[in-house]
Design a protein around this motif. Structure first.
Motif, short mmCIF file in Angstrom:
data_model
loop_
_atom_site.label_atom_id
_atom_site.label_comp_id
_atom_site.label_asym_id
_atom_site.label_seq_id
_atom_site.Cartn_x
_atom_site.Cartn_y
_atom_site.Cartn_z
N LEU A 1 1.00 -1.06 -0.12
CA LEU A 1 0.18 0.11 -0.09
C LEU A 1 1.34 1.27 0.40
O LEU A 1 1.85 0.96 0.98
N VAL A 2 0.70 1.85 -0.98
CA VAL A 2 1.59 3.24 -0.76
C VAL A 2 0.38 4.42 -0.82
O VAL A 2 -0.30 4.64 -1.78
N PHE A 3 0.50 4.69 0.32
CA PHE A 3 0.10 5.76 0.90
C PHE A 3 0.03 6.99 -0.25
O PHE A 3 1.30 7.76 0.31
N GLU A 4 -1.33 7.86 -0.02
CA GLU A 4 -1.14 9.25 -0.70
C GLU A 4 -2.88 9.89 -0.59
O GLU A 4 -3.15 10.10 -0.68
N GLY A 5 -2.47 10.15 0.84
CA GLY A 5 -2.77 11.05 1.40
C GLY A 5 -4.30 10.17 2.64
O GLY A 5 -3.97 9.36 2.82
N GLU A 6 -5.43 10.61 1.22
CA GLU A 6 -6.60 9.10 2.77
C GLU A 6 -7.05 8.45 1.00
O GLU A 6 -7.76 7.66 1.75
N ASP A 7 -5.86 8.39 0.59
CA ASP A 7 -6.29 6.87 -0.74
C ASP A 7 -4.48 6.52 -0.56
O ASP A 7 -3.58 7.24 0.00
N ALA A 8 -5.10 5.60 -1.30
CA ALA A 8 -3.47 4.77 -1.14
C ALA A 8 -3.25 3.76 -3.02
O ALA A 8 -4.72 3.53 -3.37
N ARG A 9 -2.35 3.18 -3.15
CA ARG A 9 -2.20 2.92 -4.05
C ARG A 9 -1.60 1.02 -3.94
O ARG A 9 -1.88 1.11 -3.21
N LEU A 10 -2.80 0.38 -4.25
CA LEU A 10 -2.02 -0.96 -3.99
C LEU A 10 -1.47 -1.36 -5.20
O LEU A 10 -1.67 -1.37 -6.50
N VAL A 11 -0.11 -1.81 -4.86
CA VAL A 11 0.82 -2.48 -5.85
C VAL A 11 0.48 -4.19 -5.46
O VAL A 11 1.39 -4.37 -4.61
N VAL A 12 1.09 -4.93 -6.84
CA VAL A 12 1.24 -5.82 -6.46
C VAL A 12 2.53 -6.76 -7.27
O VAL A 12 2.59 -5.36 -8.38
N GLN A 13 2.75 -7.39 -6.99
CA GLN A 13 3.98 -8.02 -7.82
C GLN A 13 3.18 -8.24 -9.07
O GLN A 13 3.89 -9.92 -8.36
N SER B 1 -6.45 1.37 -6.71
CA SER B 1 -6.67 3.10 -6.03
C SER B 1 -7.75 2.23 -4.79
O SER B 1 -8.74 1.53 -5.34
N CYS B 2 -7.62 2.85 -3.74
CA CYS B 2 -8.03 2.47 -2.56
C CYS B 2 -8.19 3.84 -2.25
O CYS B 2 -7.65 4.85 -1.63
N GLU B 3 -9.84 3.57 -1.57
CA GLU B 3 -9.68 4.90 -0.83
C GLU B 3 -10.14 4.26 0.98
O GLU B 3 -10.61 3.38 1.47
N ILE B 4 -8.62 4.64 1.80
CA ILE B 4 -8.66 4.84 3.11
C ILE B 4 -8.98 5.00 4.01
O ILE B 4 -9.26 4.31 5.59
N GLY B 5 -9.49 6.27 4.23
CA GLY B 5 -10.00 6.95 5.08
C GLY B 5 -9.48 7.23 6.46
O GLY B 5 -8.17 6.73 6.58
N THR B 6 -9.97 7.55 8.15
CA THR B 6 -9.06 7.03 8.93
C THR B 6 -9.17 6.28 9.82
O THR B 6 -10.70 5.17 9.71
N PRO B 7 -8.28 5.33 10.17
CA PRO B 7 -7.76 4.67 11.20
C PRO B 7 -8.72 4.80 12.16
O PRO B 7 -9.42 6.01 13.38
N LEU B 8 -9.20 3.27 12.41
CA LEU B 8 -8.79 2.98 14.10
C LEU B 8 -8.64 2.69 15.22
O LEU B 8 -7.49 1.97 14.76
N VAL B 9 -8.02 2.81 15.88
CA VAL B 9 -6.70 2.96 16.70
C VAL B 9 -7.07 2.97 18.03
O VAL B 9 -8.10 3.22 19.17
#
Length: 168
Positions: free
Chosen positions: A85-97, A108-116
């Motif tokens: 997961l390459v983080f880009e603010g509120e989003d991320a790119r999912l990269v596979v090999q 592309s992934c919409e990650i939002g805010t985590p539960l901590v």
């Protein structure tokens, strides 16, 4: 705060996985990937740069292992290897090999805010939208910008120890 440990859980596209199984294909797990509660789980890798800035992850989080789906006498052979997961603010790119080691910008992934809680940051129900490159992994079976199954990932929070530091 530096992030370490954790895992990525993702059913990929459950209807596709079920199709592979029903048609006599195989689901192979390699390099530490495992199945838990009908999700493929990838443990956290050692080579990443993830850290939290407030509630926002920065850098990238790598995970290890592979899920390989095969069938139709070798005509179907799709792998999801060492996701990152390459983080880009509120989003991320999912990269596979890819099979040859090349990196594929899969989704592309919409990650939002985590539960901590208890020093663990957890992202649940992350939307996964297929890129044109990801569509090619499926040989066009799923069109670009199709939605895959959502993923979850957890990252434990902590301070990384430098190789020169001695444990307290």
């Amino acid at each position: 705060m530096e992030l370490w440990r954790g895992e990525l859980r993702w059913p990929i596209k459950s209807s596709f996985v079920e199709y592979v199984r029903r048609s006599g294909g195989k689901v192979l797990l390699e390099g530490g990937a495992f199945v838990d509660d009908e999700e493929f789980a990838y443990p956290r890798g050692a080579t990443d740069t993830a850290w939290l800035s407030g509630d926002t992850p920065m850098g990238s989080a790598s995970f290890t292992g592979a899920v390989r789906l095969t069938g139709h006498g070798g005509m179907l052979d799709v792998s999801f290897r060492n996701p990152q997961l390459v983080f880009e603010g509120e989003d991320a790119r999912l990269v596979v090999q890819g099979e040859g080691g090349e990196l594929i910008d899969f989704a592309s992934c919409e990650i939002g805010t985590p539960l901590v809680r208890d020093d663990v940051a957890e992202w649940l129900g992350v939307r996964v939208i297929l890129t044109p490159e990801g569509s090619r992994v499926f040989n066009g079976m799923y069109r670009p910008y199709s939605e895959m199954d959502s993923l979850n990932f957890t990252l434990a929070l902590g301070r990384a120890q430098s190789p020169r530091e001695e444990p307290a």
